[in-house]
Design an enzyme around this catalytic site. Sequence first.
Site, mmCIF file in Angstrom:
data_model
loop_
_atom_site.group_PDB
_atom_site.id
_atom_site.type_symbol
_atom_site.label_atom_id
_atom_site.label_comp_id
_atom_site.label_asym_id
_atom_site.label_seq_id
_atom_site.Cartn_x
_atom_site.Cartn_y
_atom_site.Cartn_z
ATOM 1 N N GLU A 79 0.803 -1.231 0.000
ATOM 2 C CA GLU A 79 0.000 0.000 0.000
ATOM 3 C C GLU A 79 0.835 1.279 0.000
ATOM 4 O O GLU A 79 0.309 2.361 -0.253
ATOM 5 C CB GLU A 79 -0.947 -0.001 1.201
ATOM 6 C CG GLU A 79 -2.052 -1.046 1.071
ATOM 7 C CD GLU A 79 -3.022 -1.039 2.227
ATOM 8 O OE1 GLU A 79 -2.677 -0.481 3.292
ATOM 9 O OE2 GLU A 79 -4.128 -1.588 2.072
ATOM 10 N N GLU A 110 6.407 -21.744 8.721
ATOM 11 C CA GLU A 110 6.806 -20.816 9.781
ATOM 12 C C GLU A 110 7.830 -21.424 10.737
ATOM 13 O O GLU A 110 8.513 -20.703 11.467
ATOM 14 C CB GLU A 110 5.581 -20.353 10.569
ATOM 15 C CG GLU A 110 4.931 -21.434 11.415
ATOM 16 C CD GLU A 110 3.758 -20.889 12.222
ATOM 17 O OE1 GLU A 110 3.788 -21.046 13.454
ATOM 18 O OE2 GLU A 110 2.825 -20.314 11.619
#
Length: 300
Positions: A79, A110
């Site tokens: 963004e 992870e």
Amino acid sequence: MLKTESPSSSHPELDKYALPELISCFIEDQTDAVNAVRLAAPQLARAVAEALPRIQAGGRLIYVGAGTSGRLGVLDSVELHPTFSWPHQRALALLAGGPSAMFVAVEGAEDDEPQGALDLRALQPTANDVVLLLAASGATPYVLGALREARLAGALTLGFANNPHAPVAEQADIGITLDTGPEVISGSTRLKAGSAQKMALNTFSSALMVKLNKVYGNLMVDLKASNAKLVRRALAMTMQAGAADEASARAMLEACGNHVKLAVVALRLQLPVEQARIALEQADGNVRQALAEGKASSLA
């Protein structure tokens, strides 16, 4: 047990709630996220202050995370371009499991600490880079591997966690603990822990962009007008900040390649575009400074 994993003592019979009560419960619990970010304000301010000179020297923002935390990092990085015209190559994001993990969970990714280090090393981090390490638990191996590699490179490391005394916060140069406590649905850190991380990232990156002269007043005058909505927004901001009517603002924006900052300086100082560009460059992109210096010059 981690606080984020502990059952909420306030809602042990959540599954029995009537729908209005259930909705209110989820909404009310989000106030803990706001409070957690508020308490972390001093650390966020320090993070911006220490990141600023590195970014001004050409450094990059590099986000690292897994699962929800990693996806929030990707979102913040993406963004920055339309909002502030921040270059894509200077806002990078690493997500455990690779880009496809943005859409489909990659189980076990992870837990791969060596891969976190390898992925970070592939970006060739430098001392001017700022690495944001995101882990609700604060102990995600992939993130800790990237943290270790970032520190070896001398990059500034910012560790975001939702549990006190978390390794990612304690081992980073600046630890930002967002202590949101137990979740309404036990262990689902996509809830208020995720909300707190989103707010903290918004706060950090937005404050950094303000200090990088991407904002004039409270207007995002360095946006990238890449779609119809943003073109309309650019026009409205040019009219407001440039004290111009719609026709004048539209014509100037077109002459400036839809660069709002440049259009505002040209309109307010009544300068040709190239002279306005020079004035803005001499002010290091600071619209307020360019206008002040331009007015002082005209009065001399």
